[in-house]
Write a protein that holds these residues in place. Sequence first.
Motif, PDB file in Angstrom:
ATOM      1  N   TRP A  60       0.802  -1.233   0.000  1.00 54.36           N
ATOM      2  CA  TRP A  60       0.000   0.000   0.000  1.00 54.36           C
ATOM      3  C   TRP A  60       0.831   1.278   0.000  1.00 54.36           C
ATOM      4  CZ3 TRP A  60       0.495  -3.332   4.087  1.00 54.36           C
ATOM      5  CH2 TRP A  60       1.055  -2.821   5.263  1.00 54.36           C
ATOM      6  N   MET A  61       2.169   1.182   0.231  1.00 55.16           N
ATOM      7  CA  MET A  61       2.952   2.421   0.277  1.00 55.16           C
ATOM      8  C   MET A  61       4.439   2.158   0.111  1.00 55.16           C
ATOM      9  SD  MET A  61       4.793   2.757   3.333  1.00 55.16           S
ATOM     10  CE  MET A  61       4.942   1.736   4.788  1.00 55.16           C
ATOM     11  N   LEU A  62       5.159   3.241  -0.200  1.00 51.30           N
ATOM     12  CA  LEU A  62       6.619   3.261  -0.244  1.00 51.30           C
ATOM     13  C   LEU A  62       7.053   4.447   0.607  1.00 51.30           C
ATOM     14  CD1 LEU A  62       9.441   2.517  -1.339  1.00 51.30           C
ATOM     15  CD2 LEU A  62       8.916   3.922  -3.340  1.00 51.30           C
ATOM     16  N   SER A  63       7.917   4.188   1.588  1.00 50.84           N
ATOM     17  CA  SER A  63       8.368   5.244   2.499  1.00 50.84           C
ATOM     18  C   SER A  63       9.853   5.120   2.767  1.00 50.84           C
ATOM     19  CB  SER A  63       7.625   5.155   3.843  1.00 50.84           C
ATOM     20  OG  SER A  63       6.278   5.477   3.696  1.00 50.84           O
ATOM     21  N   LEU A  64      10.444   6.234   3.153  1.00 51.07           N
ATOM     22  CA  LEU A  64      11.805   6.272   3.663  1.00 51.07           C
ATOM     23  C   LEU A  64      11.667   6.273   5.181  1.00 51.07           C
ATOM     24  CD1 LEU A  64      14.783   6.614   2.760  1.00 51.07           C
ATOM     25  CD2 LEU A  64      14.454   9.073   2.987  1.00 51.07           C
ATOM     26  N   LEU A  65      12.354   5.352   5.865  1.00 51.99           N
ATOM     27  CA  LEU A  65      12.247   5.241   7.323  1.00 51.99           C
ATOM     28  C   LEU A  65      13.582   5.528   7.991  1.00 51.99           C
ATOM     29  CD1 LEU A  65      10.182   1.953   7.943  1.00 51.99           C
ATOM     30  CD2 LEU A  65       9.352   4.267   7.559  1.00 51.99           C
ATOM     31  N   VAL A  66      13.516   6.059   9.199  1.00 50.46           N
ATOM     32  CA  VAL A  66      14.682   6.253  10.058  1.00 50.46           C
ATOM     33  C   VAL A  66      14.338   5.649  11.415  1.00 50.46           C
ATOM     34  CG1 VAL A  66      16.236   7.916  11.149  1.00 50.46           C
ATOM     35  CG2 VAL A  66      15.303   8.400   8.877  1.00 50.46           C
ATOM     36  N   LEU A  67      15.263   4.829  11.928  1.00 50.79           N
ATOM     37  CA  LEU A  67      15.125   4.226  13.251  1.00 50.79           C
ATOM     38  C   LEU A  67      16.415   4.462  14.014  1.00 50.79           C
ATOM     39  CD1 LEU A  67      13.648   2.085  11.068  1.00 50.79           C
ATOM     40  CD2 LEU A  67      12.987   1.106  13.231  1.00 50.79           C
ATOM     41  N   PRO A  68      16.344   4.465  15.352  1.00 52.55           N
ATOM     42  CA  PRO A  68      17.571   4.684  16.128  1.00 52.55           C
ATOM     43  C   PRO A  68      18.566   3.538  15.933  1.00 52.55           C
ATOM     44  CG  PRO A  68      15.748   4.067  17.574  1.00 52.55           C
ATOM     45  CD  PRO A  68      15.178   4.240  16.203  1.00 52.55           C
ATOM     46  N   VAL A  92      14.505  16.772   4.578  1.00 52.94           N
ATOM     47  CA  VAL A  92      13.431  15.827   4.296  1.00 52.94           C
ATOM     48  C   VAL A  92      12.483  15.834   5.490  1.00 52.94           C
ATOM     49  CG1 VAL A  92      12.853  13.428   3.764  1.00 52.94           C
ATOM     50  CG2 VAL A  92      15.001  14.408   2.910  1.00 52.94           C
ATOM     51  N   ARG A  93      11.194  15.902   5.221  1.00 56.74           N
ATOM     52  CA  ARG A  93      10.184  15.962   6.280  1.00 56.74           C
ATOM     53  C   ARG A  93       9.699  14.556   6.614  1.00 56.74           C
ATOM     54  NH1 ARG A  93       5.088  20.049   6.145  1.00 56.74           N
ATOM     55  NH2 ARG A  93       4.349  19.623   8.234  1.00 56.74           N
ATOM     56  N   PHE A  94       9.787  14.210   7.887  1.00 54.16           N
ATOM     57  CA  PHE A  94       9.376  12.906   8.385  1.00 54.16           C
ATOM     58  C   PHE A  94       8.242  13.076   9.385  1.00 54.16           C
ATOM     59  CE2 PHE A  94      13.619  12.121   6.879  1.00 54.16           C
ATOM     60  CZ  PHE A  94      13.615  10.808   6.436  1.00 54.16           C
ATOM     61  N   MET A  95       7.505  11.974   9.607  1.00 54.69           N
ATOM     62  CA  MET A  95       6.450  11.945  10.608  1.00 54.69           C
ATOM     63  C   MET A  95       6.752  10.792  11.568  1.00 54.69           C
ATOM     64  SD  MET A  95       2.284  11.631  10.286  1.00 54.69           S
ATOM     65  CE  MET A  95       2.339  12.322   8.684  1.00 54.69           C
ATOM     66  N   VAL A  96       6.496  11.033  12.847  1.00 59.48           N
ATOM     67  CA  VAL A  96       6.715  10.006  13.859  1.00 59.48           C
ATOM     68  C   VAL A  96       5.608   8.959  13.757  1.00 59.48           C
ATOM     69  CG1 VAL A  96       6.840   9.539  16.349  1.00 59.48           C
ATOM     70  CG2 VAL A  96       7.837  11.653  15.409  1.00 59.48           C
ATOM     71  N   GLY A  97       6.034   7.695  13.692  1.00 54.59           N
ATOM     72  CA  GLY A  97       5.110   6.564  13.698  1.00 54.59           C
ATOM     73  C   GLY A  97       5.509   5.607  14.805  1.00 54.59           C
ATOM     74  N   TYR A 105       9.471   5.287  15.105  1.00 51.02           N
ATOM     75  CA  TYR A 105      10.335   5.454  13.946  1.00 51.02           C
ATOM     76  C   TYR A 105       9.901   6.726  13.236  1.00 51.02           C
ATOM     77  CZ  TYR A 105       6.250   3.565  11.562  1.00 51.02           C
ATOM     78  OH  TYR A 105       4.976   3.375  11.101  1.00 51.02           O
ATOM     79  N   LEU A 106      10.705   7.166  12.293  1.00 54.67           N
ATOM     80  CA  LEU A 106      10.359   8.320  11.466  1.00 54.67           C
ATOM     81  C   LEU A 106      10.085   7.827  10.060  1.00 54.67           C
ATOM     82  CD1 LEU A 106      13.104  10.843  12.639  1.00 54.67           C
ATOM     83  CD2 LEU A 106      10.763  10.578  13.504  1.00 54.67           C
ATOM     84  N   ALA A 107       9.028   8.338   9.430  1.00 56.74           N
ATOM     85  CA  ALA A 107       8.643   7.914   8.082  1.00 56.74           C
ATOM     86  C   ALA A 107       8.393   9.119   7.195  1.00 56.74           C
ATOM     87  CB  ALA A 107       7.383   7.054   8.138  1.00 56.74           C
ATOM     88  N   CYS A 108       8.916   9.028   5.989  1.00 57.85           N
ATOM     89  CA  CYS A 108       8.640  10.016   4.945  1.00 57.85           C
ATOM     90  C   CYS A 108       7.935   9.268   3.821  1.00 57.85           C
ATOM     91  CB  CYS A 108       9.941  10.640   4.435  1.00 57.85           C
ATOM     92  SG  CYS A 108       9.695  11.733   3.027  1.00 57.85           S
ATOM     93  N   SER A 109       6.650   9.544   3.640  1.00 56.49           N
ATOM     94  CA  SER A 109       5.876   8.866   2.608  1.00 56.49           C
ATOM     95  C   SER A 109       6.321   9.346   1.231  1.00 56.49           C
ATOM     96  CB  SER A 109       4.390   9.148   2.804  1.00 56.49           C
ATOM     97  OG  SER A 109       3.646   8.519   1.784  1.00 56.49           O
ATOM     98  N   LEU A 110       6.654   8.402   0.373  1.00 59.30           N
ATOM     99  CA  LEU A 110       7.096   8.729  -0.981  1.00 59.30           C
ATOM    100  C   LEU A 110       6.016   8.424  -2.018  1.00 59.30           C
ATOM    101  CD1 LEU A 110      10.676   7.265  -0.668  1.00 59.30           C
ATOM    102  CD2 LEU A 110       9.989   9.649  -0.426  1.00 59.30           C
TER     103      LEU A 110
END
Length: 161
Positions: A60-68, A92-97, A105-110
Amino acid sequence: MPEGVNGFTVDPSNLLEAAFQSIADTTMWALPFYQPQIPVKACKFKLYEHQWLGGMLTPWMLSLLVLPGPDQHWEKRAIGQKLALSLPCGNVRFMVGEMEGIGQYLACSLMSPLERHLTASQLITAAEQTVQMALALPVRNTTEPVNPSRRALFGRGAGHA
């Protein structure tokens, strides 16, 4: 230690795939934009400035993720909070999920929903290339001045008075 999110000592790809597959199997599969031919795949996760960064592809989606990363401890943030991170490609703007088994984690929906005309192979390649592009230095036009101030603009070219 204060409440927060502890880092992953090893590549979190397998944990991410299991967590997103669980979501796919329990809640997302019935939605009209779900594409069952697209796999759940964590792509090219690597450490960047002590954080894990990678592409996450789901049906359902493609995102760029950042985790510690290893030895990292993130303070707990509000779900949905937006943060801008400075990556080599730019801000790059991320949203906390947050997900069970992963934590925050941080996600940037692409791309959400996914384009129907793209194949699984094309989307996996896009996810992998997204990580490379995010960590690539920006391309700069060498004919433009580094400092576009009025003084720099007036000093360009032979046609100025």
